[in-house]
Design a protein around this motif. Structure first.
Motif, mmCIF file in Angstrom:
data_model
loop_
_atom_site.group_PDB
_atom_site.id
_atom_site.type_symbol
_atom_site.label_atom_id
_atom_site.label_comp_id
_atom_site.label_asym_id
_atom_site.label_seq_id
_atom_site.Cartn_x
_atom_site.Cartn_y
_atom_site.Cartn_z
ATOM 1 N N VAL A 87 -2.498 -2.175 14.898
ATOM 2 C CA VAL A 87 -2.025 -1.252 13.859
ATOM 3 C C VAL A 87 -3.179 -0.996 12.901
ATOM 4 N N LEU A 88 -3.530 0.256 12.726
ATOM 5 C CA LEU A 88 -4.590 0.617 11.783
ATOM 6 C C LEU A 88 -3.954 1.272 10.561
ATOM 7 N N VAL A 89 -4.491 0.949 9.410
ATOM 8 C CA VAL A 89 -4.008 1.584 8.179
ATOM 9 C C VAL A 89 -5.164 2.332 7.539
ATOM 10 N N HIS A 90 -5.028 3.640 7.459
ATOM 11 C CA HIS A 90 -6.030 4.459 6.772
ATOM 12 C C HIS A 90 -5.610 4.564 5.312
ATOM 13 N N THR A 91 -6.496 4.192 4.442
ATOM 14 C CA THR A 91 -6.167 4.223 3.021
ATOM 15 C C THR A 91 -6.823 5.435 2.357
ATOM 16 N N ASN A 144 -9.162 -1.831 -0.727
ATOM 17 C CA ASN A 144 -7.755 -2.174 -0.537
ATOM 18 C C ASN A 144 -7.552 -3.500 0.179
ATOM 19 N N MET A 145 -8.647 -4.170 0.509
ATOM 20 C CA MET A 145 -8.512 -5.413 1.270
ATOM 21 C C MET A 145 -7.702 -6.465 0.521
ATOM 22 N N ALA A 173 -11.613 3.867 -0.298
ATOM 23 C CA ALA A 173 -12.391 3.091 0.666
ATOM 24 C C ALA A 173 -11.607 1.860 1.096
ATOM 25 N N ALA A 174 -11.700 1.555 2.382
ATOM 26 C CA ALA A 174 -10.916 0.448 2.941
ATOM 27 C C ALA A 174 -11.219 -0.869 2.227
ATOM 28 N N ILE A 188 -3.884 -5.798 0.507
ATOM 29 C CA ILE A 188 -3.136 -5.953 1.761
ATOM 30 C C ILE A 188 -3.061 -7.412 2.226
ATOM 31 N N TRP A 221 -6.788 -9.484 7.121
ATOM 32 C CA TRP A 221 -7.064 -8.119 7.561
ATOM 33 C C TRP A 221 -8.569 -7.890 7.544
ATOM 34 N N MET A 222 -9.022 -6.938 8.322
ATOM 35 C CA MET A 222 -10.447 -6.620 8.374
ATOM 36 C C MET A 222 -10.636 -5.119 8.606
ATOM 37 N N VAL A 223 -11.853 -4.657 8.324
ATOM 38 C CA VAL A 223 -12.156 -3.251 8.602
ATOM 39 C C VAL A 223 -12.286 -3.095 10.118
ATOM 40 N N ALA A 224 -11.661 -2.059 10.649
ATOM 41 C CA ALA A 224 -11.637 -1.868 12.107
ATOM 42 C C ALA A 224 -13.013 -1.499 12.636
ATOM 43 N N LEU A 259 0.837 -1.209 0.000
ATOM 44 C CA LEU A 259 0.000 0.000 0.000
ATOM 45 C C LEU A 259 0.869 1.256 0.000
#
Lengths: 211, 246
Positions: free
Chosen positions: A148-152, A159-160, A155-156, A163, A171-174, A74
């Protein structure tokens, strides 16, 4: 001095390499300074010519490496806007958020000096700021954990796929409760501007840490 | 605002007209529309970040004691308070020469349950070895071929920069990589490989030999001939990747 675009020299990969290397050190140091893990699992090492504390716990090290391995693509494609180290209390409510806001220039003015020594100096300054940040932060409650959060930038959900680099590391949406903090105060730590990457680091701290 | 009212003079008189005109000037009743919210994707979805599904490991005090009990007392990296280069980050780093060879268990075995620890064999499996200092190096070890000199120039490498030879399982066939590792350790121990420290990555079945660039060609040839390796082994330098094959 030559001006190059992102495609030349695989510029994105260079930035991703440098940033992930830096983030690995920064995460270890934050976990040590904020006492998320017992100090006994850390050992003193040297990076950017300054002493840093790195974990020697194999599972934790693997977790951090896996996380950054997934984040790397990313960053490489300039799709990561923020990487946030969230420290949460026992109820999984955030008490502190270390926000690394990243922006990459579309054009790169390249010279050996700016690429290596200058960037290293700037990253060293950020590391030094992290190592003394406990002076401006309140103590965390016992039993804290982190994520750890990743702001993209997009839309999240888009990008799933990008990642999910490691099969056993999904990975999942927080959850919203992991992201938002009520009554927080903002503590700017450090801003760095280089030809390769711009980054600012700030901490969002919950006003009442003990609920 | 002035309002002028024209009316016919009739029996009701002008007082009723004032009431009529007040009613006519009243605001129309209006219905307040609810704000539009798109059903997909929602604003929240757009803003929410992503995170690993797996939670980070929890370190208990028992783990801590186990971690320390598995670290050998002779291993200086973990007990020293002096700054040391980070292990997983690569880079142009010089390993500090050690007088003694140290042994440690696999990293994956560092945290175990108490039963596993009790049942585990006492024998440690060596996973790294370090060059012993104070060895005089012959001049032949520093001679570089023209081809390798070109590689050095192309990548602007420094002669004392660290480089890494990678021996994989394929290179060792039909022998087991463990037997090659034993030979490598012995060679390092007897200072046959100058400036070398070696590391056995058991999880990926590779032997990594770190050395100075100036000796790397000599060491590569030594590995091929002395250990009868199959195929080619590659030399990697941090940030450049594989730069040379032998």
């Amino acid at each position: 001095m030559t001006t190059l675009t992102r495609q030349d020299l695989n510029f994105g990969q260079v930035v991703a390499d440098i940033l992930c290397e830096f983030l690995e050190v920064a995460i270890h140091l934050i976990l040590y300074v904020r006492e998320v893990y017992p100090s006994g699992i850390f050992q003193k090492k040297k990076k950017y010519n300054v002493p840093v504390q790195m974990s020697c716990h194999p599972e934790l090290n693997q977790y951090i490496q896996d996380t950054l391995h997934c984040v790397k693509p990313l960053i490489e494609k300039n799709e990561a806007e923020k990487v946030v180290i969230v420290i949460m209390d026992k109820e999984r409510h955030p008490v502190e958020r270390f926000v690394f806001e990243i922006s990459q220039p579309p054009l790169l003015s390249i010279s050996s000096e700016t690429l290596l020594s200058h960037v290293e100096q700037l990253l060293r300054a950020v590391i030094l700021k992290i190592s003394v940040c406990d002076a401006v932060l309140d103590n965390n409650p016992p039993g804290c954990t982190f994520t750890v959060l990743v702001h993209t930038r997009e839309a999240a959900t888009r990008n799933m796929e990008k990642i999910q680099v490691i099969k056993d590391f999904p990975w999942m949406v927080a959850d919203e409760q992991e992201v938002h903090m009520q009554g927080s105060r903002l503590i700017p730590l450090k801003t760095m501007t280089s030809d390769l990457v711009k980054m600012q680091l700030y901490v969002e701290e919950r006003a009442q840490k003990t609920s | 605002m002035d309002v002028v009212l024209h009316y016919k003079n009739n029996k009701d008189g002008p007082s009723d007209m004032v009431i009529f005109s007040e009613r006519a000037l009243e605001d129309f009743t209006r219905r307040i529309l609810s704000a539009f919210e798109p059903w997909f994707p929602t604003h929240k979805d757009l803003c929410l970040p992503i995170r690993p599904q797996k939670a980070p490991p929890v370190v208990l005090p028992e783990d801590l004691t186990r971690l320390h009990s598995h670290q050998p007392s002779s291993e200086p990296l973990l007990s020293s308070t002096e700054p040391q280069p980070t292990s997983s980050l690569g880079g142009n780093k010089r390993e500090k020469p050690q007088v003694t060879l140290s042994e440690c268990t696999d990293a994956s075995n560092s945290v175990k349950t108490s039963e596993e620890i009790e049942n585990a064999p006492k024998k440690f499996r060596r996973s790294w070895s370090v060059f012993a200092p104070g060895v005089t190096l012959s001049g032949s070890t520093q001679t570089l071929s023209k081809q390798f000199q070109k590689v050095i120039e192309r990548h602007s490498l420094q002669l004392h920069q660290r480089a890494k030879w990678i021996i994989s399982e394929v290179n060792c066939e039909p022998r087991a990589i463990e037997s090659v590792w034993a030979k490598v350790t012995r060679a390092v121990c007897h200072s046959k490989l100058p400036t070398c420290n070696a590391n056995f990555q058991r999880n990926i079945a590779q032997i990594w030999l770190f050395c100075d660039v100036i000796y790397s060609e000599y060491i590569g040839n030594f590995l091929i001939t002395e250990f009868h390796l199959n195929g080619q082994i590659s030399l990697a330098v941090h940030k450049h990747g594989n730069i040379f094959r032998c």
